[in-house]
Design a protein around this motif. Structure first.
Motif, mmCIF file in Angstrom:
data_model
loop_
_atom_site.group_PDB
_atom_site.id
_atom_site.type_symbol
_atom_site.label_atom_id
_atom_site.label_comp_id
_atom_site.label_asym_id
_atom_site.label_seq_id
_atom_site.Cartn_x
_atom_site.Cartn_y
_atom_site.Cartn_z
ATOM 1 N N SER A 138 -5.419 11.328 0.603
ATOM 2 C CA SER A 138 -5.736 10.103 -0.136
ATOM 3 C C SER A 138 -4.592 9.810 -1.097
ATOM 4 O O SER A 138 -3.988 10.725 -1.658
ATOM 5 C CB SER A 138 -7.039 10.254 -0.917
ATOM 6 N N LEU A 139 -4.320 8.513 -1.287
ATOM 7 C CA LEU A 139 -3.203 8.106 -2.134
ATOM 8 C C LEU A 139 -3.640 7.105 -3.187
ATOM 9 O O LEU A 139 -4.388 6.178 -2.881
ATOM 10 C CB LEU A 139 -2.104 7.450 -1.284
ATOM 11 N N GLU A 140 -3.168 7.279 -4.406
ATOM 12 C CA GLU A 140 -3.324 6.270 -5.440
ATOM 13 C C GLU A 140 -2.052 5.446 -5.401
ATOM 14 O O GLU A 140 -0.953 5.980 -5.611
ATOM 15 C CB GLU A 140 -3.505 6.915 -6.809
ATOM 16 N N ILE A 141 -2.187 4.170 -5.107
ATOM 17 C CA ILE A 141 -1.033 3.298 -4.872
ATOM 18 C C ILE A 141 -0.945 2.234 -5.954
ATOM 19 O O ILE A 141 -1.948 1.606 -6.292
ATOM 20 C CB ILE A 141 -1.137 2.639 -3.490
ATOM 21 N N THR A 142 0.266 2.032 -6.477
ATOM 22 C CA THR A 142 0.532 0.968 -7.435
ATOM 23 C C THR A 142 1.475 -0.034 -6.766
ATOM 24 O O THR A 142 2.566 0.332 -6.330
ATOM 25 C CB THR A 142 1.188 1.506 -8.717
ATOM 26 N N MET A 143 1.015 -1.276 -6.690
ATOM 27 C CA MET A 143 1.832 -2.337 -6.104
ATOM 28 C C MET A 143 2.784 -2.888 -7.170
ATOM 29 O O MET A 143 2.567 -2.709 -8.369
ATOM 30 C CB MET A 143 0.931 -3.460 -5.573
ATOM 31 N N SER A 144 3.833 -3.578 -6.740
ATOM 32 C CA SER A 144 4.798 -4.156 -7.682
ATOM 33 C C SER A 144 4.136 -5.201 -8.587
ATOM 34 O O SER A 144 4.619 -5.466 -9.679
ATOM 35 C CB SER A 144 5.986 -4.761 -6.940
ATOM 36 N N SER A 145 2.995 -5.753 -8.161
ATOM 37 C CA SER A 145 2.257 -6.728 -8.966
ATOM 38 C C SER A 145 1.449 -6.056 -10.076
ATOM 39 O O SER A 145 0.867 -6.723 -10.921
ATOM 40 C CB SER A 145 1.298 -7.521 -8.079
ATOM 41 N N GLY A 146 1.357 -4.723 -10.030
ATOM 42 C CA GLY A 146 0.577 -3.983 -11.000
ATOM 43 C C GLY A 146 -0.797 -3.582 -10.490
ATOM 44 O O GLY A 146 -1.507 -2.817 -11.128
ATOM 45 N N GLN A 147 -1.210 -4.108 -9.334
ATOM 46 C CA GLN A 147 -2.509 -3.754 -8.752
ATOM 47 C C GLN A 147 -2.510 -2.280 -8.386
ATOM 48 O O GLN A 147 -1.544 -1.763 -7.826
ATOM 49 C CB GLN A 147 -2.775 -4.604 -7.517
ATOM 50 N N LEU A 148 -3.613 -1.604 -8.702
ATOM 51 C CA LEU A 148 -3.758 -0.180 -8.435
ATOM 52 C C LEU A 148 -4.991 0.030 -7.567
ATOM 53 O O LEU A 148 -6.035 -0.552 -7.821
ATOM 54 C CB LEU A 148 -3.917 0.576 -9.758
ATOM 55 N N PHE A 149 -4.867 0.848 -6.516
ATOM 56 C CA PHE A 149 -6.011 1.152 -5.667
ATOM 57 C C PHE A 149 -5.820 2.509 -5.026
ATOM 58 O O PHE A 149 -4.727 3.064 -5.023
ATOM 59 C CB PHE A 149 -6.246 0.070 -4.609
ATOM 60 N N THR A 150 -6.916 3.034 -4.464
ATOM 61 C CA THR A 150 -6.876 4.318 -3.777
ATOM 62 C C THR A 150 -7.075 4.097 -2.289
ATOM 63 O O THR A 150 -8.060 3.481 -1.873
ATOM 64 C CB THR A 150 -7.985 5.253 -4.314
ATOM 65 N N ALA A 151 -6.145 4.579 -1.496
ATOM 66 C CA ALA A 151 -6.231 4.492 -0.036
ATOM 67 C C ALA A 151 -6.717 5.834 0.493
ATOM 68 O O ALA A 151 -6.169 6.877 0.159
ATOM 69 C CB ALA A 151 -4.873 4.153 0.563
ATOM 70 N N SER A 152 -7.768 5.778 1.317
ATOM 71 C CA SER A 152 -8.348 7.022 1.820
ATOM 72 C C SER A 152 -8.175 7.180 3.330
ATOM 73 O O SER A 152 -8.701 8.113 3.917
ATOM 74 C CB SER A 152 -9.835 7.075 1.461
ATOM 75 N N GLY A 153 -7.440 6.286 3.951
ATOM 76 C CA GLY A 153 -7.205 6.361 5.391
ATOM 77 C C GLY A 153 -6.567 5.078 5.884
ATOM 78 O O GLY A 153 -6.254 4.187 5.092
ATOM 79 N N TYR A 154 -6.397 4.994 7.193
ATOM 80 C CA TYR A 154 -5.786 3.785 7.747
ATOM 81 C C TYR A 154 -6.374 3.497 9.115
ATOM 82 O O TYR A 154 -6.962 4.358 9.764
ATOM 83 C CB TYR A 154 -4.266 3.921 7.804
ATOM 84 N N GLU A 155 -6.209 2.257 9.568
ATOM 85 C CA GLU A 155 -6.684 1.802 10.870
ATOM 86 C C GLU A 155 -5.507 1.905 11.843
ATOM 87 O O GLU A 155 -4.563 1.119 11.790
ATOM 88 C CB GLU A 155 -7.219 0.378 10.741
ATOM 89 N N LYS A 156 -5.541 2.909 12.694
ATOM 90 C CA LYS A 156 -4.410 3.248 13.557
ATOM 91 C C LYS A 156 -4.029 2.128 14.531
ATOM 92 O O LYS A 156 -2.865 1.732 14.595
ATOM 93 C CB LYS A 156 -4.733 4.528 14.334
#
Length: 71
Positions: free
Chosen positions: A14-32
């Motif tokens: 799992s990743l805590e991601i910060t976008m250049s816009s300042g938005q912060l979210f946690t990614a727990s997987g992806y759609e392959k």
């Protein structure tokens, strides 16, 4: 950045991601399948606070950190 993030998500990290816009979210997987069809630099991620996947352009990610479960 695309390859690093995709590799971590593929391995179940799992990743805590910060976008250049300042938005912060946690990614727990992806759609392959969708991610492979769209190709770089977009990854279709599952976000912890949303039931639908989010299309994330990795070119606009400012930073990310891995989240480890201590349990």
């Amino acid at each position: 950045m695309y390859e690093k993030i995709l590799a971590l998500l593929k391995n179940g990290v799992s990743l805590e991601i910060t976008m250049s816009s300042g938005q912060l979210f946690t990614a727990s997987g992806y759609e392959k399948e969708t991610t492979e069809r769209i190709k770089s630099p977009v990854i279709v991620m599952y976000i912890s606070d949303n039931e639908y996947p989010l299309f994330v352009n990795t070119d606009f990610i400012e930073s990310f950190r891995m989240i480890f479960d201590d349990h």
